[in-house]
Design a protein around this motif. Structure first.
Motif, PDB file in Angstrom:
ATOM      1  N   ASN A 192       0.820  -1.229   0.000  1.00 19.47           N
ATOM      2  CA  ASN A 192       0.000   0.000   0.000  1.00 19.47           C
ATOM      3  C   ASN A 192       0.846   1.268   0.000  1.00 19.47           C
ATOM      4  O   ASN A 192       0.322   2.374   0.169  1.00 19.47           O
ATOM      5  N   GLU A 193       2.161   1.125  -0.187  1.00 22.04           N
ATOM      6  CA  GLU A 193       3.055   2.292  -0.247  1.00 22.04           C
ATOM      7  C   GLU A 193       3.443   2.581  -1.708  1.00 22.04           C
ATOM      8  O   GLU A 193       3.356   1.685  -2.554  1.00 22.04           O
ATOM      9  N   PRO A 194       3.860   3.834  -2.005  1.00 19.49           N
ATOM     10  CA  PRO A 194       4.286   4.135  -3.378  1.00 19.49           C
ATOM     11  C   PRO A 194       5.388   3.181  -3.853  1.00 19.49           C
ATOM     12  O   PRO A 194       6.294   2.853  -3.086  1.00 19.49           O
ATOM     13  N   ALA A 195       5.252   2.711  -5.081  1.00 16.41           N
ATOM     14  CA  ALA A 195       6.273   1.829  -5.666  1.00 16.41           C
ATOM     15  C   ALA A 195       7.581   2.599  -5.840  1.00 16.41           C
ATOM     16  O   ALA A 195       7.577   3.834  -5.914  1.00 16.41           O
ATOM     17  N   LEU A 196       8.683   1.863  -5.939  1.00 23.71           N
ATOM     18  CA  LEU A 196       9.955   2.518  -6.255  1.00 23.71           C
ATOM     19  C   LEU A 196       9.898   3.008  -7.698  1.00 23.71           C
ATOM     20  O   LEU A 196       9.379   2.307  -8.571  1.00 23.71           O
ATOM     21  N   GLY A 197      10.441   4.184  -7.929  1.00 22.05           N
ATOM     22  CA  GLY A 197      10.455   4.725  -9.283  1.00 22.05           C
ATOM     23  C   GLY A 197      11.755   4.397  -9.987  1.00 22.05           C
ATOM     24  O   GLY A 197      12.758   4.062  -9.348  1.00 22.05           O
ATOM     25  N   PRO A 198      11.750   4.489 -11.331  1.00 24.11           N
ATOM     26  CA  PRO A 198      13.012   4.422 -12.071  1.00 24.11           C
ATOM     27  C   PRO A 198      13.854   5.658 -11.745  1.00 24.11           C
ATOM     28  O   PRO A 198      13.357   6.612 -11.154  1.00 24.11           O
ATOM     29  N   ILE A 199      15.113   5.613 -12.183  1.00 27.37           N
ATOM     30  CA  ILE A 199      16.054   6.688 -11.828  1.00 27.37           C
ATOM     31  C   ILE A 199      16.520   7.356 -13.124  1.00 27.37           C
ATOM     32  O   ILE A 199      16.679   6.694 -14.150  1.00 27.37           O
ATOM     33  N   ASN A 232       0.613  -4.189  -9.338  1.00 27.05           N
ATOM     34  CA  ASN A 232       1.591  -4.891 -10.198  1.00 27.05           C
ATOM     35  C   ASN A 232       1.333  -4.746 -11.693  1.00 27.05           C
ATOM     36  O   ASN A 232       2.224  -4.948 -12.492  1.00 27.05           O
ATOM     37  N   ASN A 233       0.103  -4.433 -12.068  1.00 24.79           N
ATOM     38  CA  ASN A 233      -0.172  -4.284 -13.503  1.00 24.79           C
ATOM     39  C   ASN A 233       0.296  -2.949 -14.052  1.00 24.79           C
ATOM     40  O   ASN A 233       0.279  -2.741 -15.267  1.00 24.79           O
ATOM     41  N   ARG A 234       0.649  -2.011 -13.133  1.00 22.68           N
ATOM     42  CA  ARG A 234       1.022  -0.683 -13.641  1.00 22.68           C
ATOM     43  C   ARG A 234       2.354  -0.161 -13.089  1.00 22.68           C
ATOM     44  O   ARG A 234       2.952   0.726 -13.695  1.00 22.68           O
ATOM     45  N   ARG A 235       2.777  -0.695 -11.956  1.00 20.44           N
ATOM     46  CA  ARG A 235       3.964  -0.099 -11.337  1.00 20.44           C
ATOM     47  C   ARG A 235       5.244  -0.466 -12.090  1.00 20.44           C
ATOM     48  O   ARG A 235       5.333  -1.465 -12.771  1.00 20.44           O
ATOM     49  N   TYR A 236       6.271   0.374 -11.923  1.00 25.45           N
ATOM     50  CA  TYR A 236       7.557   0.176 -12.606  1.00 25.45           C
ATOM     51  C   TYR A 236       8.274  -1.048 -12.052  1.00 25.45           C
ATOM     52  O   TYR A 236       8.351  -1.224 -10.834  1.00 25.45           O
ATOM     53  N   TYR A 249       6.870  13.869 -23.492  1.00 26.74           N
ATOM     54  CA  TYR A 249       7.829  12.826 -23.115  1.00 26.74           C
ATOM     55  C   TYR A 249       7.066  11.555 -22.767  1.00 26.74           C
ATOM     56  O   TYR A 249       6.195  11.572 -21.887  1.00 26.74           O
ATOM     57  N   TYR A 250       7.399  10.466 -23.456  1.00 26.75           N
ATOM     58  CA  TYR A 250       6.761   9.165 -23.233  1.00 26.75           C
ATOM     59  C   TYR A 250       7.762   8.265 -22.515  1.00 26.75           C
ATOM     60  O   TYR A 250       8.777   7.875 -23.093  1.00 26.75           O
ATOM     61  N   PHE A 251       7.449   7.946 -21.270  1.00 28.56           N
ATOM     62  CA  PHE A 251       8.295   7.039 -20.500  1.00 28.56           C
ATOM     63  C   PHE A 251       7.638   5.658 -20.516  1.00 28.56           C
ATOM     64  O   PHE A 251       6.490   5.513 -20.099  1.00 28.56           O
ATOM     65  N   SER A 252       8.349   4.645 -21.035  1.00 30.17           N
ATOM     66  CA  SER A 252       7.765   3.305 -21.126  1.00 30.17           C
ATOM     67  C   SER A 252       8.656   2.316 -20.380  1.00 30.17           C
ATOM     68  O   SER A 252       9.850   2.567 -20.186  1.00 30.17           O
ATOM     69  N   TYR A 253       8.063   1.175 -19.971  1.00 32.61           N
ATOM     70  CA  TYR A 253       8.771   0.280 -19.051  1.00 32.61           C
ATOM     71  C   TYR A 253       8.059  -1.058 -18.961  1.00 32.61           C
ATOM     72  O   TYR A 253       6.922  -1.212 -19.426  1.00 32.61           O
ATOM     73  N   SER A 254       8.735  -2.015 -18.314  1.00 37.68           N
ATOM     74  CA  SER A 254       8.149  -3.337 -18.071  1.00 37.68           C
ATOM     75  C   SER A 254       7.587  -3.393 -16.650  1.00 37.68           C
ATOM     76  O   SER A 254       8.197  -2.866 -15.715  1.00 37.68           O
ATOM     77  N   THR A 255       6.443  -4.086 -16.527  1.00 38.79           N
ATOM     78  CA  THR A 255       5.877  -4.309 -15.184  1.00 38.79           C
ATOM     79  C   THR A 255       6.370  -5.630 -14.593  1.00 38.79           C
ATOM     80  O   THR A 255       5.828  -6.103 -13.582  1.00 38.79           O
ATOM     81  N   GLY A 256       7.358  -6.278 -15.226  1.00 38.09           N
ATOM     82  CA  GLY A 256       8.010  -7.456 -14.641  1.00 38.09           C
ATOM     83  C   GLY A 256       7.088  -8.627 -14.406  1.00 38.09           C
ATOM     84  O   GLY A 256       6.725  -9.325 -15.357  1.00 38.09           O
ATOM     85  N   THR A 258       4.057  -8.970 -14.031  1.00 33.49           N
ATOM     86  CA  THR A 258       2.783  -9.038 -14.765  1.00 33.49           C
ATOM     87  C   THR A 258       3.015  -8.910 -16.279  1.00 33.49           C
ATOM     88  O   THR A 258       2.053  -8.858 -17.058  1.00 33.49           O
ATOM     89  N   HIS A 259       4.300  -8.811 -16.684  1.00 30.85           N
ATOM     90  CA  HIS A 259       4.714  -9.067 -18.070  1.00 30.85           C
ATOM     91  C   HIS A 259       4.138  -8.088 -19.106  1.00 30.85           C
ATOM     92  O   HIS A 259       3.863  -8.486 -20.250  1.00 30.85           O
ATOM     93  N   LEU A 260       3.946  -6.848 -18.719  1.00 32.07           N
ATOM     94  CA  LEU A 260       3.395  -5.853 -19.653  1.00 32.07           C
ATOM     95  C   LEU A 260       4.442  -4.796 -19.975  1.00 32.07           C
ATOM     96  O   LEU A 260       5.273  -4.454 -19.122  1.00 32.07           O
ATOM     97  N   ILE A 261       4.384  -4.256 -21.193  1.00 32.82           N
ATOM     98  CA  ILE A 261       5.119  -3.019 -21.497  1.00 32.82           C
ATOM     99  C   ILE A 261       4.083  -1.899 -21.431  1.00 32.82           C
ATOM    100  O   ILE A 261       3.098  -1.900 -22.168  1.00 32.82           O
ATOM    101  N   CYS A 262       4.318  -0.957 -20.522  1.00 30.63           N
ATOM    102  CA  CYS A 262       3.367   0.142 -20.273  1.00 30.63           C
ATOM    103  C   CYS A 262       4.010   1.478 -20.609  1.00 30.63           C
ATOM    104  O   CYS A 262       5.223   1.549 -20.799  1.00 30.63           O
ATOM    105  N   TYR A 263       3.198   2.537 -20.611  1.00 32.11           N
ATOM    106  CA  TYR A 263       3.782   3.860 -20.810  1.00 32.11           C
ATOM    107  C   TYR A 263       3.040   4.907 -19.998  1.00 32.11           C
ATOM    108  O   TYR A 263       1.887   4.717 -19.580  1.00 32.11           O
TER     109      TYR A 263
END
Ligand code: FUB
Length: 339
Positions: A192-199, A232-236, A249-256, A258-263
Motif C-alpha cells: 500500500n506504499e508508493p512503488a519505487l520509481g526508475p532513476i 503490479n499491472n502498472r507499477r515500474y 515525453y513518453y516514459f515506457s517500461y516493463s511491469t516485470g 505481470t509481463h506488460l510493457i506500459c507507458y
C-alpha cells in the motif's frame, strides 16, 4: 505469456500467429535498444546464452558475457550480426551478467552504456566507446560514479542534452537503494506504499559520467497519486525507455511479474509521468523488454520473446513491430500473437 504456462503452448501455431519473426536466429538476443545513426538502424541487444546457472528469482540464469550489435539498412532488410562488440573480460571492473545495454552517438563517437555485476556482486553501469556504431568498444576502467542497478537507456533531447534512465527491482537490486544509497537492509515498499520509481541522471558533456545526482522519477495514476507497490499491472519493474512524440515525453517500461510493457506521459524528461496504458501484452517467456524508435516517419517497437527457444526464458529473440498513435496521443496496444 509467462513461463508458467509453457507446457500448454503449441509453438507451431503460436509462431504462425506471431505478429513478427525473430530478427536473427543464429544466436539468442534480447532487450533490444534501437537507434537510427546516419540513416541506418542499429540494435544494441543482450546476447543470451545458456550459462548453465540454475533458475532463481534474482535472474542469475541470465549469465550473459558479451554484446553483439545488429544492424539493418532499413526496416525491411536483413538484420546483420556485426560480431563481438565487447566481452566482459575486457571490462576491468565487471565480473558477470552483461544485461540490457543501450548506445548513444555524440560528436563522432559511439557510447555503449551497459550494466554488469562488479566483483562484489553489485550491479553498476559502465561506458565503452568506439568510432564505429558496431564497435569494437573500449571499456572505461571504472563504472560511472554513483551508478547502480540495471537497464540503462539513453535519451537525447532536442537541446542536445542526454539523459540516462535506469533501474530494475528484484534481480536488478533497485530495492536495495534509497536516495542513491545502498543498504542490504532496504527492501521493496509495502503493497500500500508508493512503488519505487526508475532513476534518471543527465549525462556529462563527455558522456562518461553522470552530470548530476541521480533522481527518482514519479509515475502517477489518473488522480495524480503515485502508483503503489501492490499495483503490479502498472507499477515500474525494469526496462525503462524514453521517446518524444509531438512534444510530450513518453516514459515506457516493463511491469516485470505481470509481463506488460506500459507507458506514461509527461512534460519534462524528469517527469512526473502519468500512466496511460499498455503498449505490448505479454510475450512467451518471463521477461519483456523494449525500445521505441522512429524510422522514416513511422514508429516501431523493438521487443523480444522466447518463442524460438520454445519458451526457455533466458534464451530470447529480438523482434520488431510497428506501433500507432491515436489523435489524443495514446498508443494502441499490440498483441504479440493473434491467436
Ligand atoms: O536480460 C536480462 C534482464 O532481463 C534485463 O536486464 C531485464 O530488463 C530483463 O529483460
Amino acid at each position: 505469456m509467462p513461463e508458467e504456462s509453457i507446457e500448454n503452448i503449441d509453438f507451431e501455431t503460436l509462431n504462425k500467429t506471431a505478429i513478427s519473426k525473430p530478427l536473427v536466429t543464429h544466436m539468442y538476443t534480447a532487450d533490444p535498444s534501437a537507434h537510427v545513426f546516419n540513416g541506418k538502424i542499429y540494435i544494441y541487444p543482450s546476447h543470451d546464452i545458456d550459462a548453465g546457472i540454475p533458475f532463481n528469482d534474482n535472474g542469475e540464469h541470465f549469465g550473459m558475457e558479451d554484446y553483439h550489435v545488429i544492424s539493418m539498412d532499413d526496416i525491411n532488410s536483413e538484420a546483420v550480426d556485426n560480431g563481438l562488440a565487447l566481452h566482459v573480460n575486457e571490462v576491468p571492473w565487471a565480473e558477470k551478467q552483461m544485461w540490457a545495454p543501450d548506445a548513444a552517438y555524440k560528436d563522432g563517437k559511439y557510447y555503449l552504456i551497459f550494466p554488469a555485476k562488479n566483483k562484489e556482486g553489485i550491479f553498476q553501469i559502465g561506458v565503452a566507446t568506439s568510432t564505429s556504431p558496431t564497435g569494437p568498444f573500449l571499456a572505461e576502467p571504472e563504472p560511472i560514479k554513483g551508478s547502480y542497478s540495471i537497464d540503462p537507456a539513453v535519451f537525447k533531447d532536442n537541446d542536445d542534452s542526454y539523459y540516462c534512465y535506469f533501474g530494475g527491482i528484484w534481480g536488478g537490486q533497485l530495492q536495495n537503494y534509497r536516495n542513491n544509497n545502498y543498504s542490504s537492509n532496504y527492501d521493496l515498499p509495502k503493497s500500500n506504499e508508493p512503488a519505487l520509481g526508475p532513476i534518471v541522471a543527465k549525462m556529462s558533456e563527455d558522456m562518461l559520467q553522470f552530470a548530476e545526482e541521480p533522481i527518482e522519477i514519479k509515475i502517477l495514476d489518473e488522480n495524480g497519486d503515485p502508483l503503489l507497490e501492490g499495483d503490479n499491472n502498472r507499477r515500474y519493474f525494469e526496462g525503462p525507455w524514453m521517446h518524444k512524440y509531438k512534444g510530450k515525453y513518453y516514459f515506457s517500461y516493463s511491469t516485470g511479474d505481470t509481463h506488460l510493457i506500459c507507458y506514461a506521459i509527461g512534460d519534462s524528461p524528469y517527469g512526473p509521468f502519468t500512466y496511460k496504458g499498455v503498449i505490448l501484452n505479454p510475450v512467451v517467456g518471463w521477461t519483456t523488454h523494449h525500445s521505441i524508435c522512429e524510422i522514416n516517419n513511422k514508429w516501431y517497437l523493438f521487443y523480444h520473446d522466447s518463442s524460438l527457444s520454445k519458451g526457455v526464458t533466458h534464451l530470447r529473440s529480438i523482434k520488431v513491430a510497428e506501433i500507432t498513435y491515436n489523435d489524443d496521443g495514446t498508443i494502441n496496444t499490440l498483441d504479440p500473437y493473434l491467436i
